[in-house]
Design an enzyme around this catalytic site. Sequence first.
Site, PDB file in Angstrom:
ATOM      1  CG  ASP A   1      53.685  43.944  48.697  1.00  0.00           C
ATOM      2  OD1 ASP A   1      53.771  43.148  47.754  1.00  0.00           O
ATOM      3  OD2 ASP A   1      52.938  43.785  49.680  1.00  0.00           O
TER       4      ASP A   1
ATOM      5  CG  HIS B   1      52.003  40.519  46.518  1.00  0.00           C
ATOM      6  ND1 HIS B   1      53.021  40.861  47.380  1.00  0.00           N
ATOM      7  CD2 HIS B   1      52.044  39.168  46.388  1.00  0.00           C
ATOM      8  CE1 HIS B   1      53.654  39.756  47.757  1.00  0.00           C
ATOM      9  NE2 HIS B   1      53.078  38.713  47.171  1.00  0.00           N
TER      10      HIS B   1
END
Lengths: 471, 139
Positions: free
Chosen positions: B15, B17
């Site tokens: 991930d 983000h």
Amino acid sequence: MNAYLLIDFGSTYTKLTAVDVATEEILATAKDITTVEDDIMIGFKKAYQKLKLWIEEEKKIKFDDINFIKKIACSSAAGGLKMYAIGLVPELTADAAKKAALGAGARVMKTYSYELNKSEIEEIKNSNADILLLAGGTDGGNKKCIIHNAKLIADIKIEIPVLLAGNKSANDEIIEIFENANIDYIVTENVMPKLNKINEKPTREAIRKIFMTKIVEAKGMKNAEDFISGILMPTPAAVLKAAEVLALGSDDEDGLGNLMVVDIGGATTDIHSLAEGDPSNAGVIPRGLEEPFAKRTVEGDLGMRYSALSLLEAAGTKKIRRYLHDDHKEIDVKAHCNHRHENIMMVPQTPEEIFFDEAMAGAGTEIAMIRHCGWLESVFTPMGVMYYQHGKDLLDVKYVIGTGGVLVHSKNPRNILEAGEFNKEQPVHLLPRAPNYLIDSTYILSAMGLLAGENPDMAVRIMKKYLEKVN
Amino acid sequence: MKNGKTIVIGVIGSDCHAVGNKIIDHVLTQQGFNVINVGVISPQEDFINAAVETDADAIIISSLYGHGELDCQGFKAKCDEAGLQDVKLYVGGNIVVGKQEWNSVEARFKDMGFDRVYKPGTPIEVTAEDMKKDLGMIK
């Protein structure tokens, strides 16, 4: 006439380099067998005589007219500088400690992590290490592990110097433990003060000081200091220093920019890189402990003589055959490696022998460069493929400098060095893409590392003049 | 003012983000925590190694892309293995696929060994207050 006398007490040869201060020329070089078992000065004096003869006969200069303003040395004699390193997490402080010790020119025999147990501390006690490096914990971080390890070190009353380069918050307690046990210790800054931030320079400098003040004497080389000003550092540290000043430049001289050094020896292959090594491509994320700008790795299994068999094992017969262009398997690769392993003083004479040596060197260079340079690991994310970068991205290194017998004597050193270039077939390895190649044909790198401590401008100019470009 | 507590933060798994992670870093630092940020796309080992070296008091795992449940499996066991039994574990973000009933999600993550599990959209200030309680800084 003023000159510098730069000396390298090598494991096999004691090498002398005289530099004319006024013209910045290499006046002469000479070498003779290192004699550390009896008296290191015997071999030195023989080499010194050769130097004198050469200067008087070839240069027609009266030796007595030469005033050596400084006589300084580096040394890898008597087994080099052997170190054990202790850290906490293998990928973090233990690795940072190992990298710092390698950068200081040490042979890191073993690296330990977490709390040591009895058999490990016994192993350290019975080892022939010269210095023990103790790290662990970021500043303000874990204290328990390093204090535990310090207590064990104190318990065995270790006699070699201990360099403490761990969590600063643990120092007071550890110093007390060491004082009470009469341990010979030195304290320096934490080798990893913050997570993933390496701080190797203070450790490198502290190791150099211990080497200069204690190890030289412990190895029976102190009497050399009656004649010369000092044995300042281990030889690999001098080579790294030379490479560093050549890459970065000095006060008045431009450097060459990012560069690498490939040093192929009989027992080991050293690779040095002088570059930040940040990712050069988008979508690449560096992972883990950062790398030192001046990084040295040593491959103990890759060498031309003593390590010829382990080189064969690491490379495999196929790879060596590929460098031999031996498609029909006509050459007995094993026998050739064996012969070299058993005759470590062998100097190749015939074209076949030279060719085989160069094939081994090619295979060794390829492996050593892959181990030194960083690599990419792909990760699949919902945003597409991303890459982790482990180690240094050295794709854009401008110069690769070759040194060591097989490269220096080769008629085609480029062939050997190109084995360590970026390979489209294996694009995950971040090896130099299209570097220029230079050869240390006069064997000046370690001497220039010493000179760089005295006069860096001159050292850079001489290296630019004497390192030979190969086409 | 430093409050003497060390917190490891980061975004787990594949991930990337980055924004929320920066906000967490900023807010916790402002509140006096010593924040050790392992960054995005971080495997479990990175959180654990960081916590060992820095002697962390808590680990906050973020996950925004829905695969947090897979990425967090076995995390507590690895912490125990690394001697981090006493480190508080927090997890938050969009930690499961799609919209699921919260109580069941929370229960699953607590079963995995997390001390506190946060719903999507929970401000980091809430976690900061919880941590202060859990770490004995306030009653």
